[in-house]
Design a protein around this motif. Sequence first.
Motif, PDB file in Angstrom:
ATOM      1  N   ASP A 104      -4.707   8.396  11.327  1.00 29.16           N
ATOM      2  CA  ASP A 104      -5.493   9.408  10.614  1.00 29.16           C
ATOM      3  C   ASP A 104      -5.148   9.504   9.136  1.00 29.16           C
ATOM      4  O   ASP A 104      -5.721  10.328   8.411  1.00 29.16           O
ATOM      5  N   VAL A 105      -4.239   8.664   8.664  1.00 26.79           N
ATOM      6  CA  VAL A 105      -3.721   8.772   7.298  1.00 26.79           C
ATOM      7  C   VAL A 105      -4.471   7.820   6.371  1.00 26.79           C
ATOM      8  O   VAL A 105      -4.713   6.658   6.712  1.00 26.79           O
ATOM      9  N   SER A 106      -4.826   8.303   5.205  1.00 29.07           N
ATOM     10  CA  SER A 106      -5.530   7.453   4.247  1.00 29.07           C
ATOM     11  C   SER A 106      -4.545   6.752   3.322  1.00 29.07           C
ATOM     12  O   SER A 106      -3.398   7.171   3.159  1.00 29.07           O
ATOM     13  N   VAL A 107      -5.008   5.659   2.738  1.00 30.75           N
ATOM     14  CA  VAL A 107      -4.223   4.898   1.758  1.00 30.75           C
ATOM     15  C   VAL A 107      -4.736   5.255   0.369  1.00 30.75           C
ATOM     16  O   VAL A 107      -5.930   5.165   0.095  1.00 30.75           O
ATOM     17  N   GLU A 108      -3.821   5.653  -0.505  1.00 35.99           N
ATOM     18  CA  GLU A 108      -4.224   6.071  -1.845  1.00 35.99           C
ATOM     19  C   GLU A 108      -4.107   4.955  -2.880  1.00 35.99           C
ATOM     20  O   GLU A 108      -4.852   4.937  -3.853  1.00 35.99           O
ATOM     21  N   LYS A 109      -3.140   4.046  -2.692  1.00 38.88           N
ATOM     22  CA  LYS A 109      -2.937   2.981  -3.666  1.00 38.88           C
ATOM     23  C   LYS A 109      -2.722   1.658  -2.939  1.00 38.88           C
ATOM     24  O   LYS A 109      -2.077   1.609  -1.890  1.00 38.88           O
ATOM     25  N   SER A 110      -3.257   0.589  -3.526  1.00 41.44           N
ATOM     26  CA  SER A 110      -3.057  -0.761  -3.014  1.00 41.44           C
ATOM     27  C   SER A 110      -2.914  -1.685  -4.214  1.00 41.44           C
ATOM     28  O   SER A 110      -3.725  -1.634  -5.138  1.00 41.44           O
TER      29      SER A 110
ATOM     30  N   THR B 272      -3.473  -4.957   5.058  1.00 42.30           N
ATOM     31  CA  THR B 272      -2.121  -4.409   5.023  1.00 42.30           C
ATOM     32  C   THR B 272      -2.050  -3.115   5.826  1.00 42.30           C
ATOM     33  O   THR B 272      -1.045  -2.841   6.497  1.00 42.30           O
ATOM     34  N   ARG B 273      -3.108  -2.326   5.791  1.00 43.05           N
ATOM     35  CA  ARG B 273      -3.139  -1.103   6.609  1.00 43.05           C
ATOM     36  C   ARG B 273      -3.074  -1.445   8.098  1.00 43.05           C
ATOM     37  O   ARG B 273      -2.400  -0.763   8.881  1.00 43.05           O
ATOM     38  N   ARG B 274      -3.733  -2.531   8.517  1.00 40.35           N
ATOM     39  CA  ARG B 274      -3.657  -2.943   9.928  1.00 40.35           C
ATOM     40  C   ARG B 274      -2.227  -3.302  10.302  1.00 40.35           C
ATOM     41  O   ARG B 274      -1.762  -2.978  11.404  1.00 40.35           O
ATOM     42  N   ARG B 275      -1.515  -3.959   9.411  1.00 43.66           N
ATOM     43  CA  ARG B 275      -0.115  -4.285   9.671  1.00 43.66           C
ATOM     44  C   ARG B 275       0.715  -3.009   9.778  1.00 43.66           C
ATOM     45  O   ARG B 275       1.615  -2.895  10.619  1.00 43.66           O
ATOM     46  N   MET B 276       0.423  -2.046   8.923  1.00 43.40           N
ATOM     47  CA  MET B 276       1.130  -0.769   8.982  1.00 43.40           C
ATOM     48  C   MET B 276       0.889  -0.070  10.312  1.00 43.40           C
ATOM     49  O   MET B 276       1.824   0.464  10.931  1.00 43.40           O
ATOM     50  N   LEU B 277      -0.345  -0.091  10.789  1.00 41.69           N
ATOM     51  CA  LEU B 277      -0.666   0.585  12.043  1.00 41.69           C
ATOM     52  C   LEU B 277      -0.080  -0.139  13.246  1.00 41.69           C
ATOM     53  O   LEU B 277       0.154   0.483  14.293  1.00 41.69           O
TER      54      LEU B 277
ATOM     55  N   ILE C 172       0.848  -1.191   0.000  1.00 44.51           N
ATOM     56  CA  ILE C 172       0.000   0.000   0.000  1.00 44.51           C
ATOM     57  C   ILE C 172       0.883   1.240   0.000  1.00 44.51           C
ATOM     58  O   ILE C 172       2.032   1.208   0.439  1.00 44.51           O
ATOM     59  N   ALA C 173       0.320   2.331  -0.507  1.00 47.02           N
ATOM     60  CA  ALA C 173       0.986   3.631  -0.472  1.00 47.02           C
ATOM     61  C   ALA C 173       0.034   4.617   0.191  1.00 47.02           C
ATOM     62  O   ALA C 173      -1.130   4.741  -0.207  1.00 47.02           O
ATOM     63  N   THR C 174       0.522   5.297   1.212  1.00 51.16           N
ATOM     64  CA  THR C 174      -0.312   6.284   1.886  1.00 51.16           C
ATOM     65  C   THR C 174      -0.455   7.538   1.026  1.00 51.16           C
ATOM     66  O   THR C 174       0.236   7.722   0.024  1.00 51.16           O
ATOM     67  N   GLU C 175      -1.330   8.416   1.464  1.00 51.98           N
ATOM     68  CA  GLU C 175      -1.356   9.758   0.904  1.00 51.98           C
ATOM     69  C   GLU C 175      -0.026  10.444   1.236  1.00 51.98           C
ATOM     70  O   GLU C 175       0.705   9.985   2.123  1.00 51.98           O
TER      71      GLU C 175
END
Length: 427
Positions: free
Chosen positions: A332-338, A319-324, A261-264
């Motif tokens: 508070d950060v959104s994910v722009e690409k997965s 994947t965002r849960r793993r990142m957090l 994933i890529a964040t904003e």
Amino acid sequence: MRAAPHVDSYYAASAPAAEPHAALAGTLQADVCVVGGGMAGCSTALELAQRGFSVVLLEERRIGWGASGRSGAQAIFGVACGHDRLVQLVGAEDARRVFDVTVAGLDLIRERIRQHSLDCDYVPGQLHVALKARQAQELRDEQRLLQSSLEYSSTRIVERDELPQHVASSRYVLGMLDSRSGHLHPLKYTLGLAAAAAHAGVTIHEGTRALSFEHEAGTVVVPTPQGEVRCRHLALCGNAYLGGLAPTLARKIMPVGTYIIATEPLGAERALSLMPSNVAITDINWVLDYFRRSADHRLLFGGRVSYSGLDPLGTLAATRRRMLAVFPQLADVSVEKSWGGFVDITVNRAPHFGRLAPNVYFLQGFSGHGIALTGIAGQLLAQAIAGTAGQFDVFARIPHRDFPGGAALRRPALVLGMLWYRLRDLL
């Protein structure tokens, strides 16, 4: 045939648009036909052209469409199976030669960036991190091996109190920092290699699948949907995407899905606070997390795998849960690409290079270590075709087995086998 576009990844969105290469129509003669337009194929083609060979490169989709254009993009030394396992497979002398080649691969990346003015966001530095005491000891043992037995002096241990200088996470207890490794934008790098190859005289055709190959009186004939290439040598560099072109090779590798994933954009200040030294980071779990900053101040985070061959549901959220878990401060950060893609692994996790015939060569099985190893592998293959095969043959001596279970059962067998390693990560 129109080539399929790149997957919708951060890399595809941030790479400069590349003019497509036309599909092959008609018959071409060449010294060498290279199949596969990733890092391995582009490197092979570039090296051969620089040695004076006429080269045709065939890519079914677009240059960098596969793992080369969408990976975690950490350029690191060694091979995935580890040095001790490699010694068991080929003996200490050949294992050392393999290791030295992988280090040369790191140097080759920087050399090509300079030589061809490749704009690929290269940043030096990579950090392996441990999550528990057992893993910390493993890193200390590996660092001692690197320093004493392999004479690799670019690494040092990063104790827990120093880790905040590299990563703003309480998850890790120790690190091993390598100043010679690094990270880059893989699609920009692959497109740059292809452009350098074309400048050197390589003829590139996208949207062109090699359907088979056969021998006719010393010539290899490679038919495609609208034409054919007739050549003296064939180099198969399609890895997980060769499919039915070479069934004996397909049985030796397994395409494993991995997801990123890529964040904003975080802004320079916030990105710097997360990873102050801007090194790439990988933990040493079997199902590992890997992450780094992008040139435009995003966090690129990978960590999920699929051994079933299916893209699991909820990839972005999982994947965002793993990142957090690593960076809870990014809630508070959104994910722009997965996005995801296949890594080609072998049973023993060692690279698989060799010949199917005296004039048919292949490179595959990079098992997650492809950023550095694909480039130097292309150089070794070109040397072998030019008549100097010593280093290539060191890799060709590594023994490989088919994945067990045959076509129907090999994936279920792999899934069951991986359960042990996932459980071990938790211990």
